[in-house]
Design a protein around this motif. Structure first.
Motif, PDB file in Angstrom:
ATOM      1  N   ASN A 290     -11.394  -0.305  -3.510  1.00  0.00           N
ATOM      2  CA  ASN A 290     -10.246   0.312  -2.853  1.00  0.00           C
ATOM      3  C   ASN A 290      -8.953  -0.168  -3.493  1.00  0.00           C
ATOM      4  O   ASN A 290      -8.897  -1.244  -4.104  1.00  0.00           O
ATOM      5  CB  ASN A 290     -10.250  -0.018  -1.360  1.00  0.00           C
ATOM      6  CG  ASN A 290     -11.434   0.592  -0.646  1.00  0.00           C
ATOM      7  OD1 ASN A 290     -11.835   1.715  -0.942  1.00  0.00           O
ATOM      8  ND2 ASN A 290     -12.022  -0.135   0.293  1.00  0.00           N
ATOM      9  N   VAL A 291      -7.913   0.637  -3.350  1.00  0.00           N
ATOM     10  CA  VAL A 291      -6.609   0.300  -3.912  1.00  0.00           C
ATOM     11  C   VAL A 291      -5.558   0.365  -2.817  1.00  0.00           C
ATOM     12  O   VAL A 291      -5.729   1.026  -1.789  1.00  0.00           O
ATOM     13  CB  VAL A 291      -6.223   1.252  -5.063  1.00  0.00           C
ATOM     14  CG1 VAL A 291      -7.203   1.141  -6.208  1.00  0.00           C
ATOM     15  CG2 VAL A 291      -6.132   2.700  -4.576  1.00  0.00           C
ATOM     16  N   THR A 292      -4.478  -0.332  -3.058  1.00  0.00           N
ATOM     17  CA  THR A 292      -3.310  -0.259  -2.190  1.00  0.00           C
ATOM     18  C   THR A 292      -2.136   0.242  -3.022  1.00  0.00           C
ATOM     19  O   THR A 292      -2.027  -0.070  -4.210  1.00  0.00           O
ATOM     20  CB  THR A 292      -2.980  -1.622  -1.580  1.00  0.00           C
ATOM     21  OG1 THR A 292      -2.769  -2.577  -2.638  1.00  0.00           O
ATOM     22  CG2 THR A 292      -4.109  -2.105  -0.692  1.00  0.00           C
TER      23      THR A 292
ATOM     24  N   TYR B 210     -11.577   1.908 -10.240  1.00  0.00           N
ATOM     25  CA  TYR B 210     -10.807   2.124  -9.014  1.00  0.00           C
ATOM     26  C   TYR B 210     -10.493   3.598  -8.794  1.00  0.00           C
ATOM     27  O   TYR B 210     -10.352   4.047  -7.659  1.00  0.00           O
ATOM     28  CB  TYR B 210      -9.526   1.301  -9.070  1.00  0.00           C
ATOM     29  CG  TYR B 210      -9.784  -0.192  -9.089  1.00  0.00           C
ATOM     30  CD1 TYR B 210     -10.002  -0.873  -7.909  1.00  0.00           C
ATOM     31  CD2 TYR B 210      -9.845  -0.894 -10.288  1.00  0.00           C
ATOM     32  CE1 TYR B 210     -10.264  -2.247  -7.915  1.00  0.00           C
ATOM     33  CE2 TYR B 210     -10.110  -2.259 -10.306  1.00  0.00           C
ATOM     34  CZ  TYR B 210     -10.311  -2.929  -9.118  1.00  0.00           C
ATOM     35  OH  TYR B 210     -10.576  -4.264  -9.130  1.00  0.00           O
ATOM     36  N   SER B 211     -10.344   4.366  -9.841  1.00  0.00           N
ATOM     37  CA  SER B 211     -10.110   5.806  -9.721  1.00  0.00           C
ATOM     38  C   SER B 211     -10.621   6.484 -10.975  1.00  0.00           C
ATOM     39  O   SER B 211     -10.814   5.837 -12.014  1.00  0.00           O
ATOM     40  CB  SER B 211      -8.617   6.107  -9.514  1.00  0.00           C
ATOM     41  OG  SER B 211      -7.881   5.767 -10.675  1.00  0.00           O
ATOM     42  N   ASP B 212     -10.809   7.779 -10.867  1.00  0.00           N
ATOM     43  CA  ASP B 212     -11.364   8.537 -11.986  1.00  0.00           C
ATOM     44  C   ASP B 212     -10.234   9.231 -12.745  1.00  0.00           C
ATOM     45  O   ASP B 212     -10.239  10.449 -12.932  1.00  0.00           O
ATOM     46  CB  ASP B 212     -12.376   9.566 -11.471  1.00  0.00           C
ATOM     47  CG  ASP B 212     -13.230  10.135 -12.589  1.00  0.00           C
ATOM     48  OD1 ASP B 212     -13.350   9.469 -13.630  1.00  0.00           O
ATOM     49  OD2 ASP B 212     -13.758  11.246 -12.430  1.00  0.00           O
TER      50      ASP B 212
ATOM     51  N   SER C 229       2.946   2.428  -7.554  1.00  0.00           N
ATOM     52  CA  SER C 229       1.871   1.847  -8.363  1.00  0.00           C
ATOM     53  C   SER C 229       0.704   1.451  -7.477  1.00  0.00           C
ATOM     54  O   SER C 229       0.869   1.119  -6.298  1.00  0.00           O
ATOM     55  CB  SER C 229       2.375   0.620  -9.136  1.00  0.00           C
ATOM     56  OG  SER C 229       2.892  -0.356  -8.244  1.00  0.00           O
ATOM     57  N   GLU C 230      -0.468   1.484  -8.056  1.00  0.00           N
ATOM     58  CA  GLU C 230      -1.686   1.087  -7.370  1.00  0.00           C
ATOM     59  C   GLU C 230      -2.108  -0.301  -7.819  1.00  0.00           C
ATOM     60  O   GLU C 230      -1.952  -0.668  -8.983  1.00  0.00           O
ATOM     61  CB  GLU C 230      -2.818   2.085  -7.640  1.00  0.00           C
ATOM     62  CG  GLU C 230      -2.606   3.462  -7.032  1.00  0.00           C
ATOM     63  CD  GLU C 230      -3.771   4.392  -7.303  1.00  0.00           C
ATOM     64  OE1 GLU C 230      -3.837   5.462  -6.675  1.00  0.00           O
ATOM     65  OE2 GLU C 230      -4.617   4.050  -8.150  1.00  0.00           O
ATOM     66  N   SER C 231      -2.643  -1.065  -6.905  1.00  0.00           N
ATOM     67  CA  SER C 231      -3.205  -2.378  -7.212  1.00  0.00           C
ATOM     68  C   SER C 231      -4.512  -2.524  -6.451  1.00  0.00           C
ATOM     69  O   SER C 231      -4.741  -1.856  -5.428  1.00  0.00           O
ATOM     70  CB  SER C 231      -2.237  -3.500  -6.823  1.00  0.00           C
ATOM     71  OG  SER C 231      -1.926  -3.446  -5.441  1.00  0.00           O
ATOM     72  N   ALA C 232      -5.371  -3.392  -6.958  1.00  0.00           N
ATOM     73  CA  ALA C 232      -6.693  -3.563  -6.348  1.00  0.00           C
ATOM     74  C   ALA C 232      -6.544  -4.190  -4.964  1.00  0.00           C
ATOM     75  O   ALA C 232      -5.876  -5.214  -4.797  1.00  0.00           O
ATOM     76  CB  ALA C 232      -7.571  -4.433  -7.238  1.00  0.00           C
TER      77      ALA C 232
END
Length: 636
Positions: free
Chosen positions: A78-80, A361-363, A511-514
């Motif tokens: 999942n990401v935040t 985390y994502s495609d 931005s996305e982070s783990a």
């Protein structure tokens, strides 16, 4: 030499094992481990021992259950999302402007002459659906070849159980079964597009597209027919028939610097004809915006020449524009906006930068190199986008299934555009493919979003331009600058003014982070282990040690069992086999002790008897050690 001794000792140690039985090993672990609970099991009385065994087993189960949840959460990746605001000098976006009408009607009219006559006659029949009017008054007979390829029909649904097809240019009526057409009842009936298979193969292969308005049906039918006609026109002729930059771009100003149509890059867009891109960044470095505000942006005055629009192809009038990144292809049909004629449109821009995490985390994809779809828009030397991928996927499927490509998308090498002459069934194939959920899902699953993207959020405001007080002198000046004529050749219906600028230099980065990292996982696992059982990493090492010793003992037992089974099978197979050296040596030792106890015999008594003598008494048999040694050496 020392290494050899070490290896020999290690081998002996492996053969010997840890030196415990399973019970001894378990008792040693419970007595020496730092984990709470096992010590109480072996030190308490019978009743407390049972209670502590149950509690230890319960809390160990809770630990493993929590560990499973934590590991599954970590493996879900999942990401935040986090939002940050920055301030910097930014590159001015690429600006694409097009006319809502793709071609000048004066240029393309010879190609669409028969098509226009057909649609005019059809509209007469639709508006006055009574015999003896409409096409009978036309001076020259209509060429119904185009009509028969993709006819436009009315469906009378006053009797819902037996809907009737009314061909506009025929007097016969056809009853439609429920499986062929489905539509809603209106006063005029519906106007579906009937594909070519209906006239060539019978009604079983018909595809009806239903509309609730004749305006929608006529526009859709005209687009299909004009697509077939224009697909046979060479690209250079289509560019010539479109709006030229010097006629469309009347004035240009970027910040304090003047510009003109030469600062725009021309591309041909199937939906809008000739389009012009400012600050595309293909041949020159992208321009930076010196300051935010309307005075430091791009100002344009455009002439869309609305009086030269194709009447049945473009029902909207205005300019189509889009803001996008440098070196990216503009998909105006999906992401563009309209600017109305006779207005000044101000567009304030805010920038959002999106940063997605890649696999697992994502495609998403960085540049499209890992996407299994062949990008047909790469011929423009543009960057990857999901819109380009989806359209390329659809075109590839159409080429594979229909045998030709659609006019609105780029073509693969060696493939021609679809038209009614070379591909009579293309419209039916295209309609079936476009409505296929399976084909759309294949393309959605194959294409990927870009990991990094820049989006331009626009705030749009409009005002009438020019005002009634100033329109005379403005139109005079613009007409003179374009046509070198003192006559006014422009009017409010064709003039558009655009102001495009940054509202501020603040930009947002999303931005996305783990959401879960390996540090989070280890700390969570240790927290659960310490909370329920008071353990640590060293306790896990102790537990691993006892597992290794248990496996060690098990392997030695298995090896011993296999050897015993092998010897047992050998004895069963060879019951009279000669004694081994060890058995002979053991027999020799026993006989030697017996000889010393009873006294030595004369050598003569130990010799074999002469022939004819009676057999010896076996109860008083004595065997000389030397004979046994000799026998043992012979056996060896």
């Amino acid at each position: 030499m020392n290494l050899k001794k070490y290896l020999v000792r290690a081998l002996h140690r492996l053969q010997k094992g840890p030196g415990y039985t399973y019970k001894e090993l378990l008792v040693w672990y419970c007595d020496n481990t730092n984990t709470h609970g096992p010590k109480r099991i072996i030190k308490e009385g019978p009743k407390k021992k049972l209670i502590w065994f149950f509690l230890t087993l319960l809390f160990a189960s809770l630990v493993f259950w929590q560990w499973g949840i934590l590991i599954n959460t970590y493996l879900s990746y999942n990401v935040t999302s986090s939002l940050s605001i920055g301030f910097k000098t930014m590159k001015f976006p690429a600006v694409t402007v097009c006319n809502a009408n793709p071609f000048k009607y004066s240029e393309v009219k010879p190609l669409l002459k028969e098509l226009d006559r057909l649609i005019e006659a059809a509209l007469e029949r639709i508006l006055q659906p009574t015999p003896g009017n409409g096409s009978e008054n036309v001076s020259s007979p209509l060429d119904l070849e185009l009509w028969n390829q993709i006819p436009l029909v009315l469906i009378d649904e006053h009797d819902k159980d037996n809907p009737v097809i009314l061909d506009i240019f025929e007097t016969n009526q056809t009853i439609v079964g429920d499986e062929t057409a489905v539509s809603n009842q209106t006063d005029m009936g519906n106007l579906p597009v009937l594909c070519p298979q209906c006239s060539h193969q019978g009604s079983d292969n018909c595809t009806y597209r239903n509309f609730t308005s004749a305006a929608q049906a006529v526009t859709e039918w005209y687009i299909l027919q004009s697509t077939s006609i224009l697909s046979k026109v060479p690209l250079q002729d289509r560019i010539r028939m479109g709006y030229q930059a010097e006629d469309m771009i009347l004035a240009c100003l970027y910040g304090a610097e003047p510009c003109n149509y030469k600062n725009f890059t021309q591309i041909y867009h199937p939906d809008h004809g000739n389009c012009y891109i400012f600050n595309w960044g293909m041949d020159e470095e992208a321009l930076n915006s010196s300051n935010p505000g309307a005075e430091f942006g791009l100002k344009l005055i455009l002439d869309i020449s609305q009086q030269d629009y194709i009447p049945y192809l473009s029902s909207a009038a205005g300019a189509r524009l889009m803001l996008h990144q440098q070196k990216s292809f503009p998909f105006l049909k999906d992401q563009g906006i309209y600017a109305m004629a006779g207005t000044e449109t101000s567009i304030g821009v805010l920038v959002d930068e999106l940063e997605r995490m890649g696999y697992p985390y994502s495609d998403c994809t960085m540049n499209g190199s890992d996407v299994p779809v062949r990008n047909l828009y790469s011929q423009y030397n543009t960057s990857y986008s999901i819109q380009a991928c989806l359209r390329s996927c659809f075109q590839n499927h159409m080429v594979e299934i229909c045998g030709c490509g659609h006019y609105m998308f780029p073509l693969p090498e060696g493939v021609n555009y679809c038209n009614n002459e070379d591909n009579p069934g293309w419209a039916y194939c295209y309609s079936s493919l476009r409505s296929s959920i399976k084909q759309r899902q294949i393309c959605i699953d194959s294409c990927k979003e870009t990991c990094n993207d820049t989006q331009y959020k626009m705030t749009i405001s409009m005002a009438d331009w020019p005002s009634e007080a100033s329109e005379d002198w403005i139109f005079h000046i613009l007409s003179y600058e374009r046509d070198m004529s003192t006559n006014v050749t422009l009017d409010r219906n064709g003039i558009i003014k655009l102001n495009i600028y940054f509202q501020e230099y603040n930009y947002r980065t999303i931005s996305e982070s783990a959401a879960t990292t390996i540090v989070w996982l280890l700390s969570s696992l240790g927290g659960q282990f310490g909370f329920w059982m008071g353990g640590s990493v060293l306790c896990l090492i102790e537990f691993g040690e006892i597992i290794i010793d248990s496996l060690w003992i098990t392997i030695i037992h298995v090896i011993g069992w296999c050897k015993g089974l092998k010897q047992k099978r050998a004895r069963v197979r060879y019951p009279d086999m000669p004694p081994t050296v060890s058995e002979l040596v053991e027999a020799h030792t026993n006989l030697g002790f017996q000889h010393e106890a009873m006294g030595a015999l004369p050598r003569d008594e130990a010799l074999p008897p002469e022939p004819g003598t009676p057999p010896p008494n076996y109860d008083s048999l004595r065997v000389r050690p030397l004979d046994i040694l000799s026998l043992g050496s012979n056996v060896e």
